[in-house]
Write a protein that holds these residues in place. Sequence first.
Motif, PDB file in Angstrom:
ATOM      1  N   HIS A 190      -2.820 -12.919  17.084  1.00 16.69           N
ATOM      2  CA  HIS A 190      -2.344 -14.504  16.721  1.00 16.69           C
ATOM      3  C   HIS A 190      -1.215 -14.520  17.460  1.00 16.69           C
ATOM      4  N   GLY A 191      -0.857 -13.937  18.457  1.00 16.37           N
ATOM      5  CA  GLY A 191       0.299 -14.263  19.138  1.00 16.37           C
ATOM      6  C   GLY A 191       1.718 -13.763  18.871  1.00 16.37           C
ATOM      7  N   LEU A 192       1.743 -12.799  17.892  1.00 17.09           N
ATOM      8  CA  LEU A 192       2.991 -12.233  17.504  1.00 17.09           C
ATOM      9  C   LEU A 192       2.857 -10.730  17.996  1.00 17.09           C
ATOM     10  N   ALA A 193       3.051 -10.694  19.498  1.00 13.81           N
ATOM     11  CA  ALA A 193       3.034  -9.259  20.220  1.00 13.81           C
ATOM     12  C   ALA A 193       4.308  -8.492  20.035  1.00 13.81           C
ATOM     13  N   ARG A 194       5.496  -9.274  19.758  1.00 19.62           N
ATOM     14  CA  ARG A 194       6.620  -8.620  19.705  1.00 19.62           C
ATOM     15  C   ARG A 194       6.727  -7.903  18.241  1.00 19.62           C
ATOM     16  N   ARG A 195       6.280  -8.468  17.420  1.00 20.34           N
ATOM     17  CA  ARG A 195       6.180  -7.817  15.955  1.00 20.34           C
ATOM     18  C   ARG A 195       4.836  -6.583  15.835  1.00 20.34           C
ATOM     19  N   ALA A 196       4.069  -6.644  16.632  1.00 24.54           N
ATOM     20  CA  ALA A 196       2.736  -6.014  16.895  1.00 24.54           C
ATOM     21  C   ALA A 196       3.496  -4.482  17.529  1.00 24.54           C
ATOM     22  N   LEU A 197       4.264  -4.748  18.418  1.00 27.78           N
ATOM     23  CA  LEU A 197       4.811  -3.743  19.164  1.00 27.78           C
ATOM     24  C   LEU A 197       5.761  -2.941  18.206  1.00 27.78           C
ATOM     25  N   LEU A 198       6.600  -3.676  17.712  1.00 28.81           N
ATOM     26  CA  LEU A 198       7.650  -3.185  16.639  1.00 28.81           C
ATOM     27  C   LEU A 198       7.034  -2.408  15.652  1.00 28.81           C
TER      28      LEU A 198
ATOM     29  N   MET B 223       0.892  -1.229  -0.052  1.00 28.59           N
ATOM     30  CA  MET B 223      -0.023   0.079  -0.052  1.00 28.59           C
ATOM     31  C   MET B 223       0.922   1.287   0.039  1.00 28.59           C
ATOM     32  N   ARG B 224       0.491   2.090  -0.979  1.00 34.72           N
ATOM     33  CA  ARG B 224       1.457   3.268  -0.955  1.00 34.72           C
ATOM     34  C   ARG B 224       0.986   4.350  -0.040  1.00 34.72           C
ATOM     35  N   VAL B 225      -0.345   4.504   0.365  1.00 33.09           N
ATOM     36  CA  VAL B 225      -0.975   5.532   1.338  1.00 33.09           C
ATOM     37  C   VAL B 225      -1.511   4.555   2.496  1.00 33.09           C
ATOM     38  N   ARG B 226      -1.374   4.809   3.523  1.00 38.59           N
ATOM     39  CA  ARG B 226      -1.684   3.985   4.671  1.00 38.59           C
ATOM     40  C   ARG B 226      -2.237   4.978   5.914  1.00 38.59           C
ATOM     41  N   ASN B 227      -3.266   4.641   6.401  1.00 42.63           N
ATOM     42  CA  ASN B 227      -3.777   5.797   7.625  1.00 42.63           C
ATOM     43  C   ASN B 227      -3.659   4.874   8.793  1.00 42.63           C
ATOM     44  N   VAL B 228      -4.140   5.428   9.846  1.00 36.96           N
ATOM     45  CA  VAL B 228      -4.144   5.053  11.176  1.00 36.96           C
ATOM     46  C   VAL B 228      -4.782   3.614  11.481  1.00 36.96           C
ATOM     47  N   TRP B 229      -6.041   3.634  10.509  1.00 35.46           N
ATOM     48  CA  TRP B 229      -6.651   2.547  10.597  1.00 35.46           C
ATOM     49  C   TRP B 229      -6.117   1.001   9.870  1.00 35.46           C
ATOM     50  N   THR B 230      -5.245   1.608   8.951  1.00 34.83           N
ATOM     51  CA  THR B 230      -4.551   0.441   8.241  1.00 34.83           C
ATOM     52  C   THR B 230      -3.415   0.022   9.037  1.00 34.83           C
ATOM     53  N   TRP B 231      -2.896   0.823   9.749  1.00 36.22           N
ATOM     54  CA  TRP B 231      -1.792   0.432  10.840  1.00 36.22           C
ATOM     55  C   TRP B 231      -2.288  -0.243  12.029  1.00 36.22           C
ATOM     56  N   SER B 232      -3.395   0.333  12.463  1.00 40.30           N
ATOM     57  CA  SER B 232      -4.270  -0.461  13.578  1.00 40.30           C
ATOM     58  C   SER B 232      -4.586  -1.888  13.200  1.00 40.30           C
ATOM     59  N   ALA B 233      -5.360  -2.106  12.048  1.00 38.87           N
ATOM     60  CA  ALA B 233      -5.625  -3.397  11.522  1.00 38.87           C
ATOM     61  C   ALA B 233      -4.515  -4.412  11.731  1.00 38.87           C
TER      62      ALA B 233
ATOM     63  N   PHE C 291       4.094  -0.925  15.897  1.00 38.20           N
ATOM     64  CA  PHE C 291       3.480   0.366  16.577  1.00 38.20           C
ATOM     65  C   PHE C 291       4.733   1.218  16.515  1.00 38.20           C
ATOM     66  N   LYS C 292       5.999   0.852  17.000  1.00 39.61           N
ATOM     67  CA  LYS C 292       6.852   1.901  17.013  1.00 39.61           C
ATOM     68  C   LYS C 292       7.158   2.487  15.638  1.00 39.61           C
ATOM     69  N   LYS C 293       7.175   1.537  14.599  1.00 37.55           N
ATOM     70  CA  LYS C 293       7.520   2.070  13.049  1.00 37.55           C
ATOM     71  C   LYS C 293       6.282   3.017  12.926  1.00 37.55           C
ATOM     72  N   MET C 294       5.171   2.661  13.188  1.00 38.61           N
ATOM     73  CA  MET C 294       4.007   3.687  13.052  1.00 38.61           C
ATOM     74  C   MET C 294       4.480   5.251  13.425  1.00 38.61           C
ATOM     75  N   LYS C 295       4.729   5.037  14.630  1.00 41.28           N
ATOM     76  CA  LYS C 295       4.785   6.516  15.439  1.00 41.28           C
ATOM     77  C   LYS C 295       6.140   7.180  14.847  1.00 41.28           C
TER      78      LYS C 295
ATOM     79  N   ASP D 189       6.994   6.880  11.594  1.00 36.74           N
ATOM     80  CA  ASP D 189       6.241   7.351  10.457  1.00 36.74           C
ATOM     81  C   ASP D 189       5.335   8.676  10.662  1.00 36.74           C
ATOM     82  N   LEU D 190       5.416   9.056  11.759  1.00 36.26           N
ATOM     83  CA  LEU D 190       4.386  10.172  12.168  1.00 36.26           C
ATOM     84  C   LEU D 190       3.046  10.124  12.131  1.00 36.26           C
ATOM     85  N   VAL D 191       2.568   8.662  12.132  1.00 32.70           N
ATOM     86  CA  VAL D 191       1.094   8.845  12.274  1.00 32.70           C
ATOM     87  C   VAL D 191       0.597   8.485  13.791  1.00 32.70           C
ATOM     88  N   GLU D 192      -0.343   9.108  13.998  1.00 32.62           N
ATOM     89  CA  GLU D 192      -0.737   9.404  15.201  1.00 32.62           C
ATOM     90  C   GLU D 192      -1.661   8.259  15.644  1.00 32.62           C
ATOM     91  N   PRO D 193      -1.500   7.558  16.728  1.00 33.35           N
ATOM     92  CA  PRO D 193      -2.338   6.499  16.882  1.00 33.35           C
ATOM     93  C   PRO D 193      -3.749   6.939  17.514  1.00 33.35           C
TER      94      PRO D 193
END
Length: 399
Positions: A191-199, A173-183, A201-205, A207-211
């Motif tokens: 699905h148990g991939l907690a570390r990947r989820a938190l990583l 996806m070329r354009v992603r919004n907060v809903w894309t990151w959240s999904a 989340f860090k990348k989302m911030k 990229d200056l996307v406000e959660p």
Amino acid sequence: MRCCSSNKPLELTYAAMFKACALLYSLEEGRQVHVDCLKRGLDSDVYVCNTMIHFYGSCKKIINARKVFDEMTHTSVVSWNTIISAFLKVSWFYESLEYYMRMRVNGIEPNETTKVVVLSVCAELGNLTIGKCVHTRIIVNGLKLTCQLGTALVNMYAKCGDLSRASLVFETMRVRNVWTWSAMIHGLAQHGLARRALLLFKKMKDDLVEPNDVTFIGVLFACSHAGLVEDGCRFFDEMKHVYGIKPRLTHYGAMVDVLGRSGRLNEAYNFIMNMEIKPDPTVWRTLLSACSVHNDIDFDGVGEKVQKRLLDLEPRWSGNLVIIANKYADVCKWNDAAQLRKMMKVTGLKKMAAESCIEVKGSNFRFLSGYDSQASSVNIYLLIDGLSLNMKSSNICYI
């Protein structure tokens, strides 16, 4: 509602009034507008009917919405999108898919909105087969992967457990919004991939996307599954004080799960007692489950306090009594367990049947404990018995 006879409202006026009633959930006023439409013969206008369906759907009067749609002599793609969306709002997922199939049979070509809604339905049902078919149609039709469409695909694949495809769509996806990151964060966390989820989340911030509030639900779930109590507390405070997001019951429940899973039962109990909003039964059940895992049902313990709170809120919900009775049985408190089950029998409360479902080639099969809903259940049991015999003859140990 009264209208001046010398100033006959146009179709656009009625459509606007239906939209206003939908926005305000004004059921009675909307029904009056509907009656006036019938009197003036405007109930056959496609645009008016579309807004009428939207109005009834918004007010969760789905039977009325379906009746309006089924009585339409002419329909457009907007008509089909509106009724399919109305079904989705009230969790009539199978009806949504049924009308989507009827739409295709009637030769109406689904547009982007249709596909977004159907992908949301597939996500809720876990129907990966139909979700893939919709994705294929998107590619075949050469539709541009917009932010909305891409987010719906990420959400569908993530909720259906196909995280590799969810990640592939997310990365392309070329354009992603907060809903894309959240999904994507939600999918990884669930699905148990907690570390990947938190990583992520860090990348989302970075990229200056406000959660938003939904993002933090996924983040807290990730902390819960990974046992990251301190991180969970930090993110909860960050949500409130850095981003100014007021916690909802879902956030509080997630924090109780973070503390409870790690055995911090007293902290979780005190957290609930200090909540800014009144805890609902789900929050208490979350802590009760944690107490069960950590075998805390001693008198005056956290488990005992939670039981009392839960029974005060839902004294006649059988699920609570079954959970508590099972907890007593786990620690050999047979008399307490027997008393609860006797009370259920005397008061006529019944245990809700366990349920599971499986999706095979686009069809969902639902199974209830003790009830053979499938016509071919005899053949299913014969197959299971045959497999059991083969396993025994092969000296395979199974449970």
